[in-house]
Design an enzyme around this catalytic site. Sequence first.
Site, mmCIF file in Angstrom:
data_model
loop_
_atom_site.group_PDB
_atom_site.id
_atom_site.type_symbol
_atom_site.label_atom_id
_atom_site.label_comp_id
_atom_site.label_asym_id
_atom_site.label_seq_id
_atom_site.Cartn_x
_atom_site.Cartn_y
_atom_site.Cartn_z
ATOM 1 N N HIS A 37 0.839 -1.202 0.000
ATOM 2 C CA HIS A 37 0.000 0.000 0.000
ATOM 3 C C HIS A 37 0.881 1.261 0.000
ATOM 4 C CE1 HIS A 37 -2.952 -2.787 2.147
ATOM 5 N NE2 HIS A 37 -3.675 -2.342 1.143
ATOM 6 N N VAL A 176 4.402 -6.025 -4.465
ATOM 7 C CA VAL A 176 5.450 -5.920 -3.434
ATOM 8 C C VAL A 176 5.386 -7.201 -2.594
ATOM 9 C CG1 VAL A 176 6.285 -4.586 -1.461
ATOM 10 C CG2 VAL A 176 5.244 -3.414 -3.421
HETATM 11 P P1 AMP Z 1 -6.600 -3.498 -0.694
HETATM 12 O O1 AMP Z 1 -6.460 -2.635 0.516
HETATM 13 O O2 AMP Z 1 -6.204 -4.920 -0.487
HETATM 14 O O3 AMP Z 1 -7.937 -3.327 -1.386
HETATM 15 O O4 AMP Z 1 -5.532 -2.961 -1.742
HETATM 16 C C1 AMP Z 1 -5.467 -1.609 -2.095
HETATM 17 C C2 AMP Z 1 -4.547 -1.461 -3.270
HETATM 18 O O5 AMP Z 1 -3.265 -1.971 -2.930
HETATM 19 C C3 AMP Z 1 -5.014 -2.259 -4.505
HETATM 20 O O6 AMP Z 1 -4.767 -1.489 -5.679
HETATM 21 C C4 AMP Z 1 -4.147 -3.478 -4.452
HETATM 22 O O7 AMP Z 1 -3.930 -4.067 -5.727
HETATM 23 C C5 AMP Z 1 -2.858 -2.911 -3.913
HETATM 24 N N1 AMP Z 1 -2.021 -3.946 -3.298
HETATM 25 C C6 AMP Z 1 -2.391 -4.875 -2.382
HETATM 26 N N2 AMP Z 1 -1.354 -5.683 -2.087
HETATM 27 C C7 AMP Z 1 -0.309 -5.261 -2.842
HETATM 28 C C8 AMP Z 1 1.044 -5.687 -2.994
HETATM 29 N N3 AMP Z 1 1.539 -6.719 -2.306
HETATM 30 N N4 AMP Z 1 1.828 -5.013 -3.861
HETATM 31 C C9 AMP Z 1 1.347 -3.950 -4.573
HETATM 32 N N5 AMP Z 1 0.086 -3.498 -4.464
HETATM 33 C C10 AMP Z 1 -0.726 -4.150 -3.614
#
Ligand code: AMP
Length: 283
Positions: A37, A176
Site C-alpha cells: 500500500h 510488493v
Molecule cells: P486493498 O487494501 O487490499 O484493497 O488494496 C489496495 C490497493 O493496494 C489495490 O490497488 C491493491 O492491488 C494494492 N495492493 C495490495 N497488495 C499489494 C502488494 N503486495 N503489492 C502492490 N500493491 C498491492
Amino acid sequence: MEVLAGVEETQRRCEDLRRMGKTLALVPTMGFFHEGHLELMRVARKHADIVIISIFVNPAQFGPSEDFEAYPRDMAGDLSKAGSVGVDIAFTPTVRGMYPEGSQTSVFVSKLGEHLCGLSRPGHFQGVTTVVAKLFNITKPHIAVFGQKDFQQLTIITRMVVDLNMDVQIIGYPTVREPDGLAMSSRNSYLSPEERKSGLCLKKSLDLATRMVNEGKTDAAEIRSALERLILSHPYTKIDYVALCDPATLEDVEVLRGETLLALAVRVGKTRLIDNCLLGKKN
Ligand code: AMP
C-alpha cells in the site's frame, strides 16, 4: 494530513484543489496497510501535487460467506503510516455515507468479470467497480494507482475508465513481496506460522512456470498440472484456480504464444491467497 470522513466535504475540498490548479492522485484501499500500500502512495506522490487515499472496507465487494466482519482494521496505525509517506488527504467514509438508504445504482463490467476470481466470487467485481466509480466522483483524481497483485481488478478498472469515458489516468504498480517471496496482503495476518510456510507455494509456482516457459514449454495443460502438483504438495492448500490466460481478455489459452498471464488463487487453511505474473514477457 487532513482526515475527512464526509462525502460532501471531501468532494468540495477536492473540487477546490482542482480549481486551484492542483493535480490529484488517488490510492483506493481497504486499509490495514503494508509496504505494498505504501509503495502505491509513494508512486502517487511522484505523479501529483496532492495525494489522496481512501480507507474503506467496502461491504459491496464481499460475498455473504466472506470475511467482511473479520477483515483486519487499524485506522490509527494506517493514518500514521500514510502520514509518514506524505499523503495529504485520507478519506475515511462510513458504510452509510457511501451507501445511503435507497442506493440502487452499480457499475458492471461484463466479460472481464466472468473469469478467474469472478467465478469464485460472484458480485465481487461489481462491488469493486461501483465503489471505485464513486470514489472517483468524490475525490475527482487526475490519476489513480492500483496494484498488479490484483491483476483482474486493475484490468476491469482500466476497462471501466475507457468504457465510461472517465477522465482518470490509471497507473498499475508491480506486486510488493515479503523477503521470502510471499505477496504482501492484509489477509496474510490470518495465516498461522505453518500456513504462512505453505503460502509460499504461490510464488514457487510462479517461479516454476517461468522456468518451464524459459525451457521452451508452451502447453498450458502441462504447465498447469506441474503447478497443481507443486501447490498440493504443501499442507493446508486447496486450489481455487490455476489459470493461464490472455492478459487482455483474461480468456484461457491452451498454447502459450507471446505474453501470458499466470493467475493463481489458493486457499491456505481458511485464507484465500492470490498471486500472478506475466510469462513470456518481452523486454
Ligand atoms: P486493498 O487494501 O487490499 O484493497 O488494496 C489496495 C490497493 O493496494 C489495490 O490497488 C491493491 O492491488 C494494492 N495492493 C495490495 N497488495 C499489494 C502488494 N503486495 N503489492 C502492490 N500493491 C498491492
